[in-house]
Design an enzyme around this catalytic site. Structure first.
Site, PDB file in Angstrom:
ATOM      1  N   GLU A  16       0.772  -1.226   0.147  1.00 42.92           N
ATOM      2  CA  GLU A  16       0.054   0.031   0.025  1.00 42.92           C
ATOM      3  C   GLU A  16       0.809   1.306   0.012  1.00 42.92           C
ATOM      4  O   GLU A  16       0.394   2.283   0.442  1.00 42.92           O
ATOM      5  CB  GLU A  16      -0.892  -0.011   1.195  1.00 42.92           C
ATOM      6  CG  GLU A  16      -2.064  -1.143   1.129  1.00 42.92           C
ATOM      7  CD  GLU A  16      -3.034  -1.143   2.215  1.00 42.92           C
ATOM      8  OE1 GLU A  16      -3.467  -0.155   2.453  1.00 42.92           O
ATOM      9  OE2 GLU A  16      -2.860  -2.192   3.091  1.00 42.92           O
ATOM     10  N   SER A 188      -6.284  -2.842   2.586  1.00 49.10           N
ATOM     11  CA  SER A 188      -7.253  -2.326   1.298  1.00 49.10           C
ATOM     12  C   SER A 188      -7.433  -3.243   0.474  1.00 49.10           C
ATOM     13  O   SER A 188      -7.470  -3.405  -0.751  1.00 49.10           O
ATOM     14  CB  SER A 188      -5.924  -1.616   0.765  1.00 49.10           C
ATOM     15  OG  SER A 188      -5.999  -0.052   1.244  1.00 49.10           O
ATOM     16  N   SER A 322     -10.633  11.077   1.137  1.00 48.39           N
ATOM     17  CA  SER A 322     -10.958   9.619   1.524  1.00 48.39           C
ATOM     18  C   SER A 322     -12.185   9.577   2.428  1.00 48.39           C
ATOM     19  O   SER A 322     -12.739  10.521   3.118  1.00 48.39           O
ATOM     20  CB  SER A 322      -9.813   9.223   2.237  1.00 48.39           C
ATOM     21  OG  SER A 322      -8.555   9.175   1.708  1.00 48.39           O
TER      22      SER A 322
END
Length: 350
Positions: A16, A188, A322
């Site tokens: 990530e 994720s 986000s």
């Protein structure tokens, strides 16, 4: 008023890595430089630690580590130093740090590893401590604790690298297809597969094992996913609940960062009673799993209105757009205010 020295950790030896660069760029654009002296400590994909003094754009486009603006550096675990050791021209210098803001997603950053180093160093830092970071990263352990506290979780089975395929097929038979195959410790949606038959299940296990030696296989929960942004230490507040609307497939890594076929509703399209129940469940899970600072708690809502725990992200995606900042913004907390609050929470006495 003396500025606080804030060290931002970014990058990371993690799948990530790119997400961290996006989050870090956004944070740097919004931090108030009248309040903070910012030190940037980047970690390359290969795990090299570098102090970086260049511009934000080079972080955004991932050329920062090729810059002349980098020198070798590391966080010292020594409590007498309480800061960053920089190596330059054959000399070592120490820069004292008031607080560290780790913007590291996934393994080697969100899983308790960096948090353990910071606790050894005695430096206050933003976010969950070592134990809760490690617990929340492990889907199997987090679900076990959540279920023992009275929260519903998906039925699941856990396997390891040396588990025979026949054992896997036998144990998952009663769960029925489709099944979600997940690395136990990856964020994720990295390495996650939705399997509709045995062949896809085998592929999913092989794929998950590329990311972890422990695999969780979960039943499919019919319903939709919601999230809660929780903020605080002992006293917490929760942002507006958000809702993920999926047109196809599941909310995998690509969808999370492209939203090609998914849409996020903030606030969620639910009534006040259900929203309140979701928020209370999120607070309960935050406390049961020992979280502090901030975290995003993700859950499913079934057609019957049951709430089923999915996971907790202890360092969720953190660009201004986000999910976590968006939920708090709708609740009245701006991105800049959120950054200030997180730093203050890190400095609170336990």
């Amino acid at each position: 008023m003396k500025k606080l020295t804030v060290a931002i950790l970014f990058g990371g030896c993690s799948s990530e890595y790119e997400v961290s660069l996006k989050s870090t760029s956004s944070v740097l654009e919004s931090l108030c430089l009248e309040k903070y002296e910012v030190i940037l400590l980047g970690i390359t994909r290969e795990g090299q630690w570098l102090r970086y003094t260049g511009n934000i754009e080079s972080i955004r486009n991932d050329s920062w580590h090729q810059s002349e603006k980098c020198v070798p550096a590391f966080l010292s675990p020594c409590r007498q130093m309480r800061g960053i050791v920089t190596q330059e021209n054959g000399a070592m210098t120490i820069t004292k740090v008031d607080v560290v803001f780790p913007i590291l997603h996934g393994k080697n950053g969100e899983d308790g590893t960096v948090q353990g180093l910071l606790e050894l160093a005695g430096i206050p830092f933003v976010g969950c401590h070592t134990l809760s970071s490690a617990i929340c990263m492990d889907k199997d352990i987090a679900h076990t604790l959540a279920e023992s506290s009275g929260i519903k979780t998906p039925r699941s089975v856990t396997f390891y690298q040396n588990t025979a395929l026949a054992t896997v097929e036998s144990a998952t038979e009663e769960l029925g297809f489709p099944l979600y195959v997940k690395p136990a410790k990856a964020g994720s949606s990295i390495g996650i597969t939705k399997a509709y038959n045995t062949q896809e299940l085998v592929f999913g296990i092989e794929n998950a094992l590329l990311h972890d030696d422990k695999v969780v296989i979960e039943e499919n929960i019919v319903g939709f996913e919601v999230g809660c942004a929780v903020l605080g230490n002992r006293e917490v507040l929760v942002g507006e609940v958000d809702e993920i609307e999926l047109l196809q497939g599941f909310f995998n890594y690509t969808e999370k960062y492209s939203l090609e076929t998914a849409h996020i509703h903030v606030p969620a399209r639910i009534d006040e009673e259900l929203a309140a129940k979701i928020k209370q469940t999120a607070i309960h899970l935050y406390q049961v799993l020992g979280c502090r600072g901030f975290a995003r708690v993700d859950m499913f809502v079934t057609p019957d209105g049951d709430i089923v725990f999915n996971e907790v992200n202890t360092i969720p995606g953190f660009t201004s757009k986000s999910r976590y900042p968006s939920m708090l913004r709708v609740a009245g907390i701006s991105y800049k205010e959120l950054l200030d609050t997180l730093i203050m929470l890190a400095l609170e006495e336990e």
